[in-house]
Design a protein around this motif. Structure first.
Motif, PDB file in Angstrom:
ATOM      1  N   LYS A  50       1.134   5.004  72.156  1.00 30.26           N
ATOM      2  CA  LYS A  50       2.089   3.920  72.398  1.00 30.26           C
ATOM      3  C   LYS A  50       2.224   3.039  71.166  1.00 30.26           C
ATOM      4  CE  LYS A  50       1.964   3.292  77.377  1.00 30.26           C
ATOM      5  NZ  LYS A  50       1.599   2.375  78.466  1.00 30.26           N
ATOM      6  N   ARG A  51       1.107   2.727  70.524  1.00 31.47           N
ATOM      7  CA  ARG A  51       1.156   1.887  69.329  1.00 31.47           C
ATOM      8  C   ARG A  51       1.786   2.619  68.154  1.00 31.47           C
ATOM      9  NH1 ARG A  51      -4.431  -1.568  68.955  1.00 31.47           N
ATOM     10  NH2 ARG A  51      -4.035  -2.847  70.789  1.00 31.47           N
ATOM     11  N   ARG A  88      -3.075   4.676  74.567  1.00 31.91           N
ATOM     12  CA  ARG A  88      -2.881   3.430  73.816  1.00 31.91           C
ATOM     13  C   ARG A  88      -2.537   3.722  72.357  1.00 31.91           C
ATOM     14  NH1 ARG A  88      -7.865  -0.530  73.305  1.00 31.91           N
ATOM     15  NH2 ARG A  88      -8.484   1.211  72.020  1.00 31.91           N
ATOM     16  N   TYR A  89      -3.198   4.719  71.769  1.00 30.38           N
ATOM     17  CA  TYR A  89      -2.922   5.088  70.377  1.00 30.38           C
ATOM     18  C   TYR A  89      -1.477   5.578  70.212  1.00 30.38           C
ATOM     19  CZ  TYR A  89      -2.893   7.841  66.121  1.00 30.38           C
ATOM     20  OH  TYR A  89      -2.553   8.375  64.911  1.00 30.38           O
ATOM     21  N   PHE A 149      -7.314   6.987  78.245  1.00 30.57           N
ATOM     22  CA  PHE A 149      -6.856   5.620  78.019  1.00 30.57           C
ATOM     23  C   PHE A 149      -6.680   5.336  76.529  1.00 30.57           C
ATOM     24  CE2 PHE A 149      -8.363   1.307  76.927  1.00 30.57           C
ATOM     25  CZ  PHE A 149      -7.297   0.573  77.419  1.00 30.57           C
TER      26      PHE A 149
END
Length: 52
Positions: free
Chosen positions: A26-27, A23-24, A19
């Motif tokens: 995508k950012r 998230r990393y 997760f």
């Protein structure tokens, strides 16, 4: 029973790691300012061009 608890803990750790990595990435694909948690003011904007 101990094996079951260990498997659940392992699944939680691996799931959370995946997760955080998703998230990393995508950012990081969004660009410099979108990836930053600070939405109001960016201190790097006032730096000279070669330090940004």
């Amino acid at each position: 029973m101990t094996l079951l608890i260990n498997l659940i803990l392992l699944a939680l750790i691996v799931g959370y790691s995946i997760f955080v990595l998703v998230r990393y990435f995508k950012r990081s694909k969004q660009g410099k300012c979108s990836a930053c948690e600070s939405n109001q003011q960016c201190p790097t904007e006032s730096l000279p061009k070669h330090l940004q």
